[in-house]
Design an enzyme around this catalytic site. Structure first.
Site, PDB file in Angstrom:
ATOM      1  NE  ARG A 131      -3.796  -2.209   2.200  1.00 47.84           N
ATOM      2  CZ  ARG A 131      -3.797  -3.074   3.196  1.00 47.84           C
ATOM      3  NH1 ARG A 131      -3.091  -2.824   4.280  1.00 47.84           N
ATOM      4  NH2 ARG A 131      -4.498  -4.173   3.136  1.00 47.84           N
ATOM      5  CB  VAL A 132       3.090   2.894   2.030  1.00 43.00           C
ATOM      6  CG1 VAL A 132       1.814   3.255   2.715  1.00 43.00           C
ATOM      7  CG2 VAL A 132       3.830   1.827   2.808  1.00 43.00           C
TER       8      VAL A 132
END
Lengths: 505, 128
Positions: A372-373
């Protein structure tokens, strides 16, 4: 040994009593009322706080430490950190007034310790200058910075499609024997080979001692042990030690995070950690919930993983990256603990048994894995090839089912399937052979550009190996390894070399 | 039936005793409660809780002093003073006893705390 003069000792003590200049004075004390299964129930100690350490006088004159987890009106439930056979009902309990602390610092590098920081490797005492609390609050919002530096695993499938950044929490999830620990070990080895300066903390939670011994041996062979701390617990240890292990490892990793350094922590695995906590909670008579886990099992892992973070520039910009591991049963990622940890982490790498058995290793399921990051932390070099790779593989997955129809397919479909098969082959990687940034980038430029489309699938790895050997001495390649986006000149060099190499197969 | 915690019962009994109620009657009631709830095995803990409640709520501390040999009245007086100040008590009642196996030194035990300066303890620590 000098003869002990009991009479003299007695006289001295008597005079001390007469003067009543006693050191320390009265100390809060209680008594063990029941003991069993690693839990002692204690009467008294009204001032005892949560998680505080108490000492229990053992039958042999020594002491057994315990920490208080259940503070009830009439008694205290404390989890023993030693052998419960040494504790008897009626034993005296003393409050230390401390919560658990472990040694931290560079002195621990290269060592194998237990969750209380005691050496297990027979290399002598650890002369750490600092101690840290095992349980500590996670950094707050203003103490953090967004994840922006890459943490290269050396595994092409991960670094290109589910990139991990420093300070990220990326879950490795899969059934038994799918290569979860292998990914973690390769990542640690890569930190040594690429000289990233990232310190590794490997936390073995209830892992077989033989497995930990093999891992330590391998890390020594690879020359990575000097930048690694191993916190080891075996299935023979009390549940309390298994419960403490990841918190201890995190405290040791936090030292580097808080001192402008970078650390990587691997929790292998949190399924066993949750099971150990369930055992303790049931013995402490806490009400069982779903799958008999206690109500705070989410908090157990969320407070642990929240401590892995990227710190702000004001705090030194250090980071602690976490790779927790979860073992699933029959690929069921919707069980209680897997869903909890998936929701806590910043993405997951899902490993599939079917892929593993097909020989695709690392057996990463591209569809179910996500970061996600990490995208913003990817090196520009790898990022420049990752987009095309993802697209090519996605198109291949759509059409893979048609591969069996062979000649009945149109040329476009055939080309997409051909390319996909070669890319899948390219992403296979043997254990203990992490690749550097330039190696990953050059391999994928060759595959994405279709230069390898004419090479038989089974020869792809040989071509890759020949290509990398051919390229490694070019001075342009050293530039590519810095992580910058490859220049047209470098791309042209790779394409030209790949075409030449591919012709030989 | 709602059960009352042992500590609450102890506080109630301590209040009764401190206010001058008939001790025999109060303790008979407590014994009935223990039998009715089949918790006679907690009688000893209840007594300790009562001692603790007397100290906490009313400043009356019952101190047990065990020594290897008999202590003089002067020393017992000093121990009383010591307990008064360390436990922040209003009244201290010392019960002294002798246990030669302690070899030397003294154990001072109050309902909530303990001080062990005996030779036996030191020898055990050396052994461990």
């Amino acid at each position: 040994m000098a003869e002990l003069n009991v009479k003299e000792l007695s006289r001295e003590l008597q005079s001390a009593i007469a003067d009543l200049k006693v050191q320390g004075g009265l100390t809060s004390s209680g008594v063990v009322t029941r003991v069993g299964d690693g839990v002692a129930w204690i009467y008294g100690l009204e001032e005892c706080g949560f998680n505080q350490v108490v000492t229990i006088e053992a039958a042999d004159g020594g002491v057994v430490e315990a920490f208080a987890l259940n503070l009830m009106e009439d008694e205290i439930g404390a989890v023993l950190l030693g052998d419960d056979r040494e504790v008897v009902a009626g034993a005296k309990v003393t409050l230390t007034g401390k919560v658990l602390e472990v040694p931290v610092g560079p002195e621990l590098l290269g060592r194998v310790v237990d969750p209380l920081g005691r050496p297990l490797d027979g290399l002598g005492d650890i002369k750490a200058k600092q101690v840290a609390l095992v349980e500590r609050p996670a950094p707050g919002v203003k103490d953090r910075k967004s994840v922006h530096e890459p943490l290269m695993t050396g595994l092409m499938a991960i670094d290109t499609m589910v990139p991990i950044g420093r300070g990220q929490r990326e879950l490795i999830i899969g059934d038994r024997q799918t290569g979860k620990t292998a990914i973690a070990i390769d990542t640690m080895i890569n930190q040594g080979r690429q000289k990233t300066g990232v310190v590794n903390v490997y936390v073995a939670i209830g892992q077989k001692a033989s497995k930990v011994a093999r891992l330590v041996e391998r890390l020594r062979e690879e020359g990575v042990m000097d930048q690694t701390i191993v916190v080891a617990t075996s299935p023979a240890d009390p549940a309390s030690l298994l419960y403490l292990a990841p918190y201890t490892g995190t405290a040791m990793g936090e030292y580097f995070r808080d001192n402008k350094g970078h650390a990587l922590i691997i929790h292998d695995d949190l399924t066993k950690h949750a099971a150990a906590y369930r055992q303790m909670s049931l013995l402490l008579r806490r009400p069982p919930g779903r799958e008999a886990y206690p109500g705070d099992v989410f908090y157990l892992h969320s407070r642990l993983l929240e401590r892995s973070a990227k710190l702000s520039d004001e705090l030194g910009a250090g980071s602690l990256t976490a790779l927790p591991i979860i073992e699933t049963q029959a690929g069921d990622i919707s069980a209680y603990i897997p869903t909890n940890v998936i929701s806590i982490t910043d993405g997951q790498i899902f490993l599939e048994t079917d892929l593993f058995n097909q020989g695709i290793r690392p057996a990463i399921s591209v569809g179910l894995s996500v970061s996600r990051v990490g995208g913003s932390a990817q090196t520009k070099a790898v990022k420049s090839v990752a987009g095309t790779l993802r697209l090519n593989l996605a198109q291949f997955r759509e059409l893979a089912a048609f591969a069996q129809f062979g000649s009945d397919l149109d040329d476009d479909t055939k080309n997409t399937i051909n390319r996909g098969q070669r890319l899948t082959e390219m992403l296979k990687q043997p254990q203990y052979q992490p690749l550097s940034v330039w190696e990953q980038t050059a391999s994928l430029i060759a595959a994405n550009e279709g230069i390898l489309d004419t090479v038989p699938v089974e020869k792809i790895k040989d071509v890759q190996s020949a290509l990398l050997t051919e390229l490694k001495d070019h001075k342009e390649i050293a530039e590519l390894n810095k992580g910058d986006k490859p220049s047209d000149k470098v791309i042209e060099l790779i394409k030209k070399t790949a075409t030449k190499v591919a012709k030989g197969f | 039936m709602q059960t009352i915690s042992r500590r609450k019962i102890a506080v109630h009994i301590a209040n009764q005793l401190a206010s001058g109620s008939d001790a025999k009657k109060v303790l008979t009631q407590a014994a009935s409660y223990l039998i009715e709830h089949k918790i006679q095995n907690q009688a000893e803990l209840l007594v300790r809780d009562i001692e603790s409640a007397l100290a906490r709520e009313h400043g009356i501390v019952l101190a047990e002093v065990i020594s290897a040999r008999e202590l003089s009245a002067g020393i017992i007086k000093k121990i009383e003073q010591f307990v008064l100040s360390s436990e922040d008590a209003k009244q201290v009642e010392v019960s002294a006893s002798v246990d030669p196996s302690l070899l030397g030194g003294v154990v001072i035990r109050t309902p909530r705390a303990e001080l062990d300066t005996t030779v036996r303890k030191q020898l055990n620590a050396l052994k461990a």
